[in-house]
Enzyme design. Structure first.
Site, PDB file in Angstrom:
ATOM      1  CB  ALA A  45      13.166   2.385   1.194  1.00 43.10           C
ATOM      2  CE1 TYR A  47       6.956   7.641   8.551  1.00 42.20           C
ATOM      3  CE2 TYR A  47       8.251   5.800   9.397  1.00 42.20           C
ATOM      4  CZ  TYR A  47       7.374   6.847   9.610  1.00 42.20           C
ATOM      5  OH  TYR A  47       6.922   7.107  10.877  1.00 42.20           O
ATOM      6  CG  ASP A  48      12.395   2.607   7.290  1.00 43.77           C
ATOM      7  OD1 ASP A  48      11.550   2.933   8.149  1.00 43.77           O
ATOM      8  OD2 ASP A  48      12.455   1.468   6.788  1.00 43.77           O
ATOM      9  CB  SER A  93       6.874   1.937  16.249  1.00 42.24           C
ATOM     10  OG  SER A  93       7.623   2.958  16.868  1.00 42.24           O
ATOM     11  CG  LEU A  94       9.316  -3.317  16.840  1.00 39.93           C
ATOM     12  CD1 LEU A  94       9.362  -4.559  15.975  1.00 39.93           C
ATOM     13  CD2 LEU A  94       9.758  -3.641  18.255  1.00 39.93           C
ATOM     14  CD  GLU A 127       7.978 -12.389  16.246  1.00 38.66           C
ATOM     15  OE1 GLU A 127       6.837 -12.024  15.914  1.00 38.66           O
ATOM     16  OE2 GLU A 127       8.311 -12.648  17.418  1.00 38.66           O
ATOM     17  CE  LYS A 129       8.607  -4.080  11.033  1.00 45.22           C
ATOM     18  NZ  LYS A 129       7.557  -3.711  10.062  1.00 45.22           N
ATOM     19  CG  ASP A 131       4.329  -4.771   4.689  1.00 40.23           C
ATOM     20  OD1 ASP A 131       3.950  -3.899   5.493  1.00 40.23           O
ATOM     21  OD2 ASP A 131       4.622  -4.519   3.513  1.00 40.23           O
ATOM     22  NE  ARG A 150       1.353   0.946  15.376  1.00 39.76           N
ATOM     23  CZ  ARG A 150       2.529   0.620  14.862  1.00 39.76           C
ATOM     24  NH1 ARG A 150       3.445   0.038  15.612  1.00 39.76           N
ATOM     25  NH2 ARG A 150       2.779   0.843  13.584  1.00 39.76           N
ATOM     26  CD  GLU A 185       1.350  -6.220  11.606  1.00 43.59           C
ATOM     27  OE1 GLU A 185       1.610  -5.259  10.864  1.00 43.59           O
ATOM     28  OE2 GLU A 185       1.487  -6.199  12.844  1.00 43.59           O
ATOM     29  CE1 TYR A 237       3.352  -8.015  17.190  1.00 43.66           C
ATOM     30  CE2 TYR A 237       2.632  -8.913  15.093  1.00 43.66           C
ATOM     31  CZ  TYR A 237       2.804  -7.845  15.939  1.00 43.66           C
ATOM     32  OH  TYR A 237       2.431  -6.580  15.545  1.00 43.66           O
ATOM     33  CE  LYS A 301       8.520  -9.171  19.311  1.00 39.50           C
ATOM     34  NZ  LYS A 301       7.137  -9.705  19.354  1.00 39.50           N
ATOM     35  CE  LYS A 325      11.251  -2.285   7.635  1.00 40.95           C
ATOM     36  NZ  LYS A 325      11.001  -0.859   7.833  1.00 40.95           N
ATOM     37  CB  CYS A 430       8.909 -12.392 -35.306  1.00 40.49           C
ATOM     38  SG  CYS A 430       7.572 -11.467 -34.513  1.00 40.49           S
ATOM     39  CB  CYS A 433       4.681 -12.110 -37.975  1.00 42.38           C
ATOM     40  SG  CYS A 433       6.364 -11.457 -38.110  1.00 42.38           S
ATOM     41  CB  CYS A 448      10.158  -8.819 -35.823  1.00 43.81           C
ATOM     42  SG  CYS A 448       8.990  -9.309 -37.101  1.00 43.81           S
ATOM     43  CB  CYS A 454       5.196  -8.014 -37.383  1.00 40.60           C
ATOM     44  SG  CYS A 454       5.344  -8.571 -35.664  1.00 40.60           S
TER      45      CYS A 454
END
Length: 707
Positions: A45, A47-48, A93-94, A127, A129, A131, A150, A185, A237, A301, A325, A430, A433, A448, A454
């Site tokens: 997240a 990175y995106d 990449s996509l 389809e 994705k 990971d 890749r 993948e 794929y 696609k 995503k 509890c 005990c 407790c 205990c």
């Protein structure tokens, strides 16, 4: 200086150039960590988010786009140790979409490029994705001749020997084109991932954070026999180089790959337009936790391969495909059980046991349920939360995790509730005990009443006692505490300081235990002896008294100076009235809740006796009292931000507190002074908005000089 929170439209050209350089460095490091080293440093997240900000700045300032722009980068250069393979057709990449509106925009852009109207038929495949790690398999005359990762899209790593060890990778194909490069993948199932980590732990090896890291690390082994021992899977794929077409459509080509012997994803579907694409996205999202492997979205696609050819490519992504995503911090899964854990203060904490699901890059199998009100679907005032939906064992629940935040159950899907599911009956005794578990008026937590009888409370108190901010005894951590407690060697803190006397003669009993030797035993006894001399604030914190954290312990130590003075004041305040009580609650930062907890703990006969036994073994150092006389910052609230160059942040904080100041981590209307070093961000902006006095580091030293 630009900040990540600044709107792109507000950036000057100089700020934009600086920001693009910073983003290029961050994203390059992230690519290397993820694609080459199989050790991600940031979440998907994050990175995106960084990549999208980079694209937004480039769109606003196109003339500033860098030659090494992350927008034109795929993956990372191959690692040393593998032969290099140049892909005949680049592995790209996509692009990503995250919202429904972005999916509609993707469809509209495809239609515009092809000259199609809104009502013209246009089919897409959808389809899951996967990971995992991208892999290209080249076959010539039906034989597998080469496998490559890749890499940076143009050049990958030759992992042919390793790929041959994967059961899902056919060694020969019947009826295939003379040349065919199958792409897909490599991944690892949840069950196989758990087994691998268990084996790694059993032999003292490194465990993996998630199945993707495990799969990537397993494929990229220099020794193929290690790969053979790892349970890797492969979904096909796509394809690269071909001597003849596979089919006229994407869906037809996938069926052809399946006929050739490849595993293809059974959830791949043909969709006509965004509405059907979105519906299939939601179907896949609902099944995500039960698939047995990790996915992080859905790939769409254009189905017609002639349309794909006409649409072509951008610099790093095809125009005819995109990845939708999933929200990185959210996932749905099954609640298998609710367990009750007992903490060191006796609090009964409910924990959700979940069917494992990856959330934010981490496999989550447990989550907090907070307390009995949260399970029942109400807040502390009785008002409904989640629309009043309670949580029951067997429910389909939404799990939330952000950064290092403990995962929590955020929502429930009542449509999937099992018939006959019963409301959860929160225990009134509890589970450790059997003592009554009491919920006091105004308290959100049931506790407790067993105290030291205990075992759960006793063990947790001992773990707290040896924690980093308390006694921090090297060689005596949580694991050793549990071991020694279960064997009866340690039942209370004082027992730690008689351990050598009772079991250390010749160190025979300890050194003969599994995991211990003569040297490690002696080191432990030496470390214990070193902690006989200890600061007052550490002792106060170590007692594990409810509401007394590090900050409160520090305030109490500085207010009373010595252990004897502190104990005398707490004993004198027992009646909660008079000068001693007023003095206790009069300490800035100490209110009636903390004071009552202190007084109650010291008044309990068994607990007080345990504390007294501990203190006999210690030389408790007097605390340094704040030098408020002549201090220019006494009584003021100070915030430090940015990079301090002449001292660390911790040193600056300690210095300010010695001068009678209160140091806060956030800026508010009560802040008196902000000390800002280079790189100061939103705190400095907020301070300016509030009219708070701001000093740089030199100004700070000028202010306190001589104090």
């Amino acid at each position: 200086m630009a900040h990540e929170t600044d709107p792109v439209g507000d950036l000057t050209e100089a700020q934009a150039r600086e920001e693009l350089a910073r983003l290029a460095d961050l994203l390059d490091a992230a690519n290397i960590a993820y694609h080459r080293d199989d050790a991600p440093k940031i979440s998907d997240a994050e990175y995106d988010r960084l990549k999208r900000r980079n694209a937004e700045i480039e769109a606003r300032f196109p003339a500033l786009k860098r030659a090494d722009s992350p927008s034109d980068t795929v993956g990372a250069a191959p690692a040393e140790g593998f032969a290099k393979v140049r892909h005949e057709i680049r592995m790209l990449s996509l692009s990503n979409v995250f919202e429904e509106e972005e999916l509609v925009s993707f469809d509209q852009s495809v239609r515009r490029y092809l000259g199609l109207g809104a009502d013209d038929p246009l089919a897409y495949t959808a389809e899951p994705k996967i990971d995992g790690l991208s892999l290209s398999l080249r076959y010539e005359k039906g034989a597998l001749v080469q496998a490559a990762t890749r890499g940076d899209g143009a050049v990958g790593e030759n992992v042919t020997a390793n790929a041959r060890m994967i059961d899902d990778v056919p060694q020969r194909l019947n009826g295939a084109p003379e040349v065919i490069e199958v792409r897909g993948e490599v991944y690892m199932s949840h069950a196989d991932f758990a087994d691998l980590n268990a084996r790694q732990t059993a032999r003292g090896g490194k465990s993996f954070a998630n199945p993707r890291n495990a799969a990537a690390g397993s494929l990229r082994q220099l020794d193929p026999e290690i790969t053979r021992a790892r349970p890797l899977r492969f979904f096909a794929y796509s394809w690269g180089a071909l001597s003849e077409p596979l089919a006229e459509t994407q869906s037809g080509a996938i069926k052809r790959l399946e006929a050739l012997g490849f595993q293809t994803n059974p959830l791949t579907a043909l969709c006509n337009g965004p509405d059907e694409m979105l519906a299939h996205y939601r179907r896949i999202e609902e099944q995500r936790a039960t698939l047995g492997y990790d996915i992080d979205g859905v790939v769409y696609k254009v189905d017609d391969l002639e349309y794909q050819r006409r649409l072509g490519f951008r610099s790093t992504t095809p125009r005819w495909a995109t990845a939708h995503k999933f929200p990185a911090e959210l996932a749905w899964t099954r609640l298998e059980a609710i367990d009750i854990q007992v903490g060191r203060t006796g609090a009964l904490s409910p924990v959700a046991r979940l069917s494992p699901v990856t959330v934010g890059g981490v496999v989550v199998s447990n989550a907090t349920l907070h307390n009995e009100d949260y399970i029942a679907g109400r807040d502390a005032t009785g008002a409904p939360i989640r629309g009043g939906k309670d949580i029951r064992v067997g429910d389909w629940v939404q799990v939330y995790r952000a950064g290092d935040v403990i995962p929590k159950v955020a929502d429930v899907d009542l449509d999937k509730r099992l018939e006959g599911a019963e409301p959860f009956d929160f225990p009134k005794t509890c589970p450790e005990c059997g003592s009554d578990a009491i919920r006091e008026a105004g308290d959100a937590v049931r506790r407790c009443s067993g105290g030291l009888v205990c075992p759960a409370q006793a063990v947790e108190k001992l773990k707290h006692f040896v924690s980093r901010a308390a006694f921090d005894i090297e060689g005596l951590g949580a694991k050793q505490v549990e071991q020694f407690y279960s064997d009866g060697w340690i039942k209370e803190p004082a027992d730690i300081f008689t351990l050598a006397q009772r079991y250390g003669a010749g160190m025979q009993q300890l050194k003969n235990r599994e995991g211990w030797g003569e040297k490690s035993a002696q080191k432990l006894f030496d470390a214990i002896d070193e902690r006989r001399v200890i600061a007052l604030e550490r002792v106060i914190f170590s007692l594990g008294i409810r509401h007394v954290g590090e900050g409160v312990a520090r305030l109490l130590a500085r207010a009373y100076g010595s252990w004897d003075a502190f104990v005398a004041a707490v004993d004198a305040a027992r009646d909660q009235g008079g000068e001693a009580w007023d003095g206790l609650i009069g300490i800035d930062g100490i209110g009636t809740v903390v004071a009552t907890s202190l007084v109650s703990s010291f008044a309990q006969e068994a607990e007080r006796a345990s504390i007294d036994r501990l203190v006999r073994h210690l030389d408790i150092q007097e605390a340094e009292r704040p030098r408020t006389e002549g201090s220019p910052v006494a009584g003021k609230t100070i915030v430090f931000t940015g990079t301090l160059e002449r001292m660390t942040r911790a040193e600056a904080k300690a210095w300010a507190e010695r001068l009678g100041a209160k140091v806060s981590g956030s800026v508010s209307a009560r802040t008196d002074l902000l000390v800002a070093g280079p790189g100061a961000g939103s705190k400095e902006s907020k301070a300016r908005d509030l009219g708070v006095e701001i000093l740089d580091e030199d100004g700070w030293f000028d202010l306190i000089e001589g104090a």
